[in-house]
Design a protein around this motif. Structure first.
Motif, PDB file in Angstrom:
ATOM      1  N   ALA A   1      -7.490  -1.705   1.760  1.00  0.00           N
ATOM      2  CA  ALA A   1      -6.943  -0.866   0.689  1.00  0.00           C
ATOM      3  C   ALA A   1      -7.837   0.341   0.428  1.00  0.00           C
ATOM      4  CB  ALA A   1      -6.780  -1.689  -0.583  1.00  0.00           C
TER       5      ALA A   1
ATOM      6  N   VAL B   1     -13.532   5.710  -3.039  1.00  0.00           N
ATOM      7  CA  VAL B   1     -12.491   5.374  -4.002  1.00  0.00           C
ATOM      8  C   VAL B   1     -13.103   4.746  -5.253  1.00  0.00           C
ATOM      9  CG1 VAL B   1     -10.728   5.086  -2.238  1.00  0.00           C
ATOM     10  CG2 VAL B   1     -12.100   3.106  -2.930  1.00  0.00           C
TER      11      VAL B   1
ATOM     12  N   LEU C   1       0.821  -1.207   0.000  1.00  0.00           N
ATOM     13  CA  LEU C   1       0.000   0.000   0.000  1.00  0.00           C
ATOM     14  C   LEU C   1       0.856   1.259   0.000  1.00  0.00           C
ATOM     15  CD1 LEU C   1      -2.841  -0.959   2.524  1.00  0.00           C
ATOM     16  CD2 LEU C   1      -2.873  -1.090   0.023  1.00  0.00           C
TER      17      LEU C   1
ATOM     18  N   LYS D   1      -6.917   3.768  -1.701  1.00  0.00           N
ATOM     19  CA  LYS D   1      -6.455   3.188  -2.970  1.00  0.00           C
ATOM     20  C   LYS D   1      -7.636   2.824  -3.867  1.00  0.00           C
ATOM     21  CE  LYS D   1      -2.416   3.360  -1.054  1.00  0.00           C
ATOM     22  NZ  LYS D   1      -1.464   4.437  -1.397  1.00  0.00           N
TER      23      LYS D   1
ATOM     24  N   CYS E   1       1.942   2.237  -3.988  1.00  0.00           N
ATOM     25  CA  CYS E   1       1.002   2.243  -5.113  1.00  0.00           C
ATOM     26  C   CYS E   1      -0.114   3.237  -4.843  1.00  0.00           C
ATOM     27  CB  CYS E   1       0.417   0.850  -5.351  1.00  0.00           C
ATOM     28  SG  CYS E   1      -0.629   0.249  -4.005  1.00  0.00           S
ATOM     29  N   GLU E   2      -0.839   3.575  -5.901  1.00  0.00           N
ATOM     30  CA  GLU E   2      -2.036   4.408  -5.756  1.00  0.00           C
ATOM     31  C   GLU E   2      -3.303   3.624  -6.071  1.00  0.00           C
ATOM     32  OE1 GLU E   2      -2.323   7.524  -8.845  1.00  0.00           O
ATOM     33  OE2 GLU E   2      -0.482   6.643  -9.686  1.00  0.00           O
ATOM     34  N   ALA E   3      -3.148   2.418  -6.584  1.00  0.00           N
ATOM     35  CA  ALA E   3      -4.277   1.526  -6.848  1.00  0.00           C
ATOM     36  C   ALA E   3      -3.817   0.101  -6.575  1.00  0.00           C
ATOM     37  CB  ALA E   3      -4.746   1.656  -8.297  1.00  0.00           C
ATOM     38  N   VAL E   4      -4.772  -0.758  -6.246  1.00  0.00           N
ATOM     39  CA  VAL E   4      -4.459  -2.149  -5.927  1.00  0.00           C
ATOM     40  C   VAL E   4      -5.304  -3.067  -6.805  1.00  0.00           C
ATOM     41  CG1 VAL E   4      -4.386  -3.928  -4.140  1.00  0.00           C
ATOM     42  CG2 VAL E   4      -3.943  -1.545  -3.534  1.00  0.00           C
TER      43      VAL E   4
END
Length: 304
Positions: free
Chosen positions: A92, A124, A70, A97, A73-76
């Motif tokens: 997340a 999100v 986490l 994220k 990154c900005e997305a998972v």
């Protein structure tokens, strides 16, 4: 969804991948690393050696923990069993994220609701990997269906992957085709025929299960699902019937490689604009409610 044509003008979305199994290696890692809309920033899996194998071809970081992932990154993106996704996706989301989610959202309705609620509470972006929805042939079929008067539909999603091999995994063998293949077919029927208002099932999801769906417009559809039959290739087909000639959709001739650039562009666009597509966690929860109806109807029938 449309095929990407315009140049990508945003910075690539830095995506961390959770999972390092066959699907993560064959699709997620390769797709996310291909860009230009996304970059594979890190991989985390419960088996570090598998994470290393998945990350190495793309020079991605191997995270020592989910929390470390986490941080990088900005997305998972999730490529793990439903129970694991349902455990980690809310964390997340609470970390802010964006989420690229597999179907089903969770192993049951309560778990799926926790994922969808976390996404909504955190505000999100989320998106489901309903693979076939990202193919131009699917778009063309659904567009034609919107203009058709439909009385009834027959459909199937059949393959033999549960009989053995790398996709004969624990959760698939336990829950069967309804949880694994059902979201795909229910999504397509719901979109092509009309909103589904009731689902009943009969059979054994681990062998062969039949679904009967009632739609808001009065149409009725049927779906056959199995991952445990020996067929030469995967059979995914929908036939729509009404007062005009039947309208058919068959994936036998499509190249799934065409899906990945469209999926990647749709997700990255949603992240950069803050506007998710219709295939988000809310859609995943809706599909899980339909699956729950099917499960309960089968249990009630067996009890009687």
């Amino acid at each position: 969804m449309t095929t990407p044509s315009a140049p990508w003008t945003y910075p690539p979305v830095e995506v961390g991948l959770v999972g390092a199994g066959p699907w993560a290696r064959a699709m997620h890692g390769r797709m996310l690393a291909a860009g230009p809309e996304t970059a594979l920033s890190a991989v985390w899996a419960r088996r570090p050696e598998a994470a290393q194998e998945t990350a190495a071809p793309y020079g991605a970081r191997v995270a020592a923990s989910f929390d470390e992932l986490l941080d990088h990154c900005e997305a998972v993106a999730f490529a793990v069993p439903p129970a694991v996704q349902a455990e980690l996706a809310p964390r997340a989301a609470r970390a802010g994220k964006a989420l690229l989610l597999e179907k089903p959202l969770g192993p049951d309705l309560a778990a799926a609701r926790r994922v969808a609620d976390a996404v909504q509470d955190a505000g999100v972006v989320s998106q489901l990997v309903l693979t076939k929805r990202y193919h131009p042939a699917t778009d063309a079929f659904l567009e034609a269906a919107r203009a058709a008067e439909i009385t009834g539909a027959r459909s199937c999603y059949l393959h033999g992957a549960f009989l053995g091999g790398e996709f004969a995994t624990g959760w698939r063998l336990e829950h069967g085709a309804l949880l694994d293949l059902g979201p795909h077919l229910l999504d397509l029927l719901d979109t092509a025929v009309g909103p589904i208002t009731a689902v009943r099932s009969t059979g054994d999801s681990r062998r062969w299960i039949e679904l009967s769906c009632e739609h808001e417009n009065g149409a009725v559809s049927q779906a056959s699902l199995s991952g445990a039959v020996a067929v030469p290739h995967t059979l995914t087909r929908i036939d729509l019937f009404g007062p005009e000639q039947p309208l058919s959709y068959d994936t036998a001739g499509i190249d799934h490689e065409e899906c990945w650039p469209i999926l990647r562009r749709a997700f990255a666009t949603a992240v950069r604009t803050g506007r998710p597509t219709a295939l988000d966690a809310t859609r995943g929860l809706y599909l899980q409610r339909l699956i729950e109806q099917a499960v309960r109807s089968n249990a009630d029938g067996s009890a009687g």
